[in-house]
Scaffold this active site. Structure first.
Site, PDB file in Angstrom:
ATOM      1  N   PHE A 150       0.855  -1.190   0.000  1.00 23.14           N
ATOM      2  CA  PHE A 150       0.000   0.000   0.000  1.00 23.14           C
ATOM      3  C   PHE A 150       0.889   1.238   0.000  1.00 23.14           C
ATOM      4  CE2 PHE A 150      -2.484   3.491   1.630  1.00 23.14           C
ATOM      5  CZ  PHE A 150      -3.665   3.367   0.903  1.00 23.14           C
ATOM      6  N   ASP A 241       9.033   2.593   1.864  1.00 18.71           N
ATOM      7  CA  ASP A 241       7.876   3.352   2.311  1.00 18.71           C
ATOM      8  C   ASP A 241       7.725   3.095   3.809  1.00 18.71           C
ATOM      9  OD1 ASP A 241       5.363   4.219   3.059  1.00 18.71           O
ATOM     10  OD2 ASP A 241       4.365   3.530   1.238  1.00 18.71           O
ATOM     11  N   LYS A 270       2.303   9.464   8.426  1.00 15.55           N
ATOM     12  CA  LYS A 270       1.458   9.098   9.573  1.00 15.55           C
ATOM     13  C   LYS A 270       1.979   9.577  10.951  1.00 15.55           C
ATOM     14  CE  LYS A 270      -1.412   5.464   7.694  1.00 15.55           C
ATOM     15  NZ  LYS A 270      -1.027   4.924   6.395  1.00 15.55           N
TER      16      LYS A 270
END
Ligand SMILES: *Cc1c(COP(=O)(O)O)cnc(C)c1O
Length: 419
Positions: A150, A241, A270
């Protein structure tokens, strides 16, 4: 006019907004749980009916220091009174300080700031493509990514995301991506060889050290070490990532530290701002090929978010929060494994690092992650699915021993209520 006269009354906060009112005005992009949250403190949140929940979602692995942490309250209050946004036409001292902290606590040499994980990954993709064109001399660079990965919802990052369900109906996708199974070195070597044709060549490999949304799947140590070797041999860039697993969630600052390797480029978002919107693209100096005008973001790295993110980073370090992440993570996995042993036919596996953990439901069971999450809400704990069969546990990194125990008891009751 004095600013005071322009402040609207705060008495009109729409806490009585019903889900129907909400859906009339807001696009239906999210499947929401029937809960409206109003207030938070530490690892706890309260809904509009005053009901308390233990928050093991933390805004999806984002509220590093939980809710209303004094360091964030202080940083935000102080900075909003001083200067909140000026653009990157000028130097922003706190942006420089945050970049320095990130560089001193990672393998990177330089940082670029933006507003989200997808935007950070877009930057990484652009940087890798420019490097491919200008340094490697590849006319048609390909970026390899993993199945079940993702990387975001913008057009390029949803293309990078190796999950067809997120891409459906959005074609034509961005060219130049190719998918390989995660943790499978033979498949990767084969893809690199197969894609080497004419003007086309693999320029970068983009992976998560631990796949978060794709089901909380940790990277395999031997696999990542071999990926690094392959990249070194062939001049391919390794992009990690770190949007979900980074910023301390794995028990180390960065997920790649658990794999004994260093990427050339990595991204963060995040947890970086503890819940204020900030993302970062970081790289080693050898691949820092961006020049003035190549890339930009209006909000990126403004004084407000950088001051807050710096306060989050310093709090993580000064309070030795990584030690808490390691200890609480072990406690949580031990407790979840005990629950799994009670239901061996239902729960197949418990896996994760630090405070990113997943409970894998057995494939042949009818139980779904959403059913467990709903039952857990009834028991007073917020959890989030990572796919249809995995329940994800990503509490604030400051979670206490007693709060882990309380969550485990609630999860036990929630599962029992479904049988
Ligand atoms: C959440 C996530 C993203 C996307 O971040 P946004 O801030 O939602 O754009 C990218 N990569 C990973 C690994 C993520 O978990």
């Amino acid at each position: 006019m004095s600013p005071e006269t322009l402040v609207p009354s705060l008495g009109t906060a729409p806490t009585s907004f019903t889900p129907d009112d909400f859906d009339q005005y807001v696009m239906s992009t999210y499947g929401r749980f029937p809960l409206a949250l109003e207030r938070g403190e530490g690892c706890r949140v309260w809904d509009t009916n005053g009901r308390e929940y233990l928050d093991f979602v933390a805004g999806i692995a984002t509220c590093t220091l939980g809710h209303a942490h004094p360091a964030m309250v202080e940083a935000i209050s102080q900075q909003i009174r001083t200067l909140h946004h000026v653009s990157n036409l000028y130097y922003v001292p706190s942006q420089g300080q945050l970049a320095q902290w990130l560089v001193e606590h990672s393998c990177a040499d330089r940082a670029f700031f933006c507003n989200s994980g997808a935007e950070a990954n877009e930057g990484a993709i652009k940087l890798a493509r420019k490097y491919a064109h200008t340094v490697l001399g590849i006319e048609e660079p390909v970026i390899l990514t993993a199945q079940a990965s993702f990387h975001g919802r913008t057009l390029a990052t949803v293309t990078a995301t190796g999950q067809p369900k997120y891409q459906k109906n959005f074609s034509p996708l961005v060219p130049g991506f190719h998918y390989v199974p995660y943790n499978d070195i033979q498949a990767l070597e084969q893809a690199i060889a197969d894609l080497d044709q004419g003007a086309r060549r693999v320029a970068a490999i983009m992976l998560e050290a631990l796949q978060g949304e794709g089901g909380v799947r940790p990277g395999d140590l031997a696999y990542f070490q071999r990926v690094r070797e392959l990249c070194d041999q062939k001049g391919i860039l390794l992009i990690l990532d770190e949007v979900q697993v980074g910023m301390g969630r794995s028990g180390r600052y960065w997920g790649y530290e658990n794999l004994g390797i260093e990427p050339d480029i990595f991204t963060s978002a995040k947890g970086l701002g503890g819940g204020v919107p900030i993302g970062a693209l970081l790289c080693k100096s050898h691949c820092d090929v961006f020049q003035a005008g190549d890339h930009a973001s209006t909000f990126g790295g403004n004084p407000l978010v950088c001051t807050v993110a710096l306060a989050v980073c310093q709090t993580l370090e000064q309070n030795n929060i990584l030690a808490n992440v390691v200890a609480r993570g072990e406690q949580l996995r031990a407790g979840l494994r005990a629950i799994a042993q009670t239901y061996p036919h239902l729960i197949q596996e418990v896996r994760g690092w630090g405070l990113i953990n997943g409970l894998q439901i057995a494939d042949d069971s009818d139980l779904t992650s959403v059913a467990i999450v709903k039952a857990a809400i009834d028991e007073g704990v917020l959890l989030v699915p990572a796919g249809p069969k995995v329940v994800r546990f990503v509490p604030p990194l400051i979670v206490s021993e007693a709060e882990i125990d309380q969550a485990l008891n609630a999860v036990r009751r929630a599962i029992a209520s479904l049988l």
